[in-house]
Design a protein around this motif. Structure first.
Motif, PDB file in Angstrom:
ATOM      1  N   ILE A  67       0.844  -1.203   0.000  1.00 47.47           N
ATOM      2  CA  ILE A  67       0.000   0.000   0.000  1.00 47.47           C
ATOM      3  C   ILE A  67       0.876   1.249   0.000  1.00 47.47           C
ATOM      4  CG2 ILE A  67      -1.637   1.323   1.408  1.00 47.47           C
ATOM      5  CD1 ILE A  67      -2.946  -0.977  -0.035  1.00 47.47           C
ATOM      6  N   VAL A  68       1.903   1.276   0.867  1.00 48.41           N
ATOM      7  CA  VAL A  68       2.795   2.434   0.920  1.00 48.41           C
ATOM      8  C   VAL A  68       3.493   2.612  -0.428  1.00 48.41           C
ATOM      9  CG1 VAL A  68       4.907   3.325   1.988  1.00 48.41           C
ATOM     10  CG2 VAL A  68       3.113   2.351   3.418  1.00 48.41           C
TER      11      VAL A  68
ATOM     12  N   ILE B 236       1.056   4.149  -2.941  1.00 45.52           N
ATOM     13  CA  ILE B 236       0.852   5.579  -2.684  1.00 45.52           C
ATOM     14  C   ILE B 236       2.055   6.375  -3.180  1.00 45.52           C
ATOM     15  CG2 ILE B 236       0.690   7.295  -0.841  1.00 45.52           C
ATOM     16  CD1 ILE B 236      -1.056   5.250   0.682  1.00 45.52           C
TER      17      ILE B 236
ATOM     18  N   VAL C 238       2.078   9.314  -6.077  1.00 45.06           N
ATOM     19  CA  VAL C 238       2.623  10.653  -5.818  1.00 45.06           C
ATOM     20  C   VAL C 238       3.732  10.975  -6.820  1.00 45.06           C
ATOM     21  CG1 VAL C 238       3.954  12.000  -4.144  1.00 45.06           C
ATOM     22  CG2 VAL C 238       1.957  10.717  -3.382  1.00 45.06           C
TER      23      VAL C 238
END
Length: 146
Positions: free
Chosen positions: A83-84, A87, A91
């Motif tokens: 998940i990180v 993200i 970005v």
């Protein structure tokens, strides 16, 4: 080949002392004909047998529940890292998109500065570009003037 006759008396096999005593440890006897016999290990790492063979101490492997607990922990950690990472990837994509747009806008501004400049005219409180007032004067097609 040497064979021992124990007269059905017990044989004690002593293994080196081990501080990691586990109640699940078993003594294993490998018999000459290929069979395997299990027995319990006493507290001082001793096996008791009534026959000859090769001896060893074994400990059962992890139970499936314990393995699942370990795998569950790694699945949670992997999901969190995924998940990180997703993200961060989003970005980074947004930042790259904005940088490309900024570069294109900079190129367009540089190109516009190279071309003919427009005059500025104030209309109210706003400054607006305006084309210069010079233009070609109209000429009549024939020289007859009334």
């Amino acid at each position: 080949m040497v064979e021992l006759n124990t007269m059905e008396n017990h044989i004690l096999i002593h293994f080196p002392p081990n501080n990691d005593y586990n109640k699940n440890m078993k003594c294993v006897r490998f018999v000459k004909n290929g069979t395997i016999e299990f027995s319990n290990v006493t507290m001082n790492n001793t096996c008791i047998s009534r026959g000859q063979g090769h001896f060893a101490i074994v400990v059962p492997s992890l139970k499936p529940e314990e393995e699942k607990k370990g795998k569950w922990k790694w699945w949670v950690i992997g999901f969190g890292v995924g998940i990180v990472g997703l993200i961060l990837l989003i970005v980074m994509g947004i930042l790259i998109y904005k940088c490309v747009r900024l570069k294109k806008r900079g190129n367009m501004e540089r190109q516009s500065e190279k071309s003919e400049a427009l005059d500025d005219v104030w209309v109210g409180n706003s400054r607006m570009p305006s084309a210069s007032g010079i233009r070609t004067q109209p000429v009549l097609e024939n020289s007859y003037v009334p």
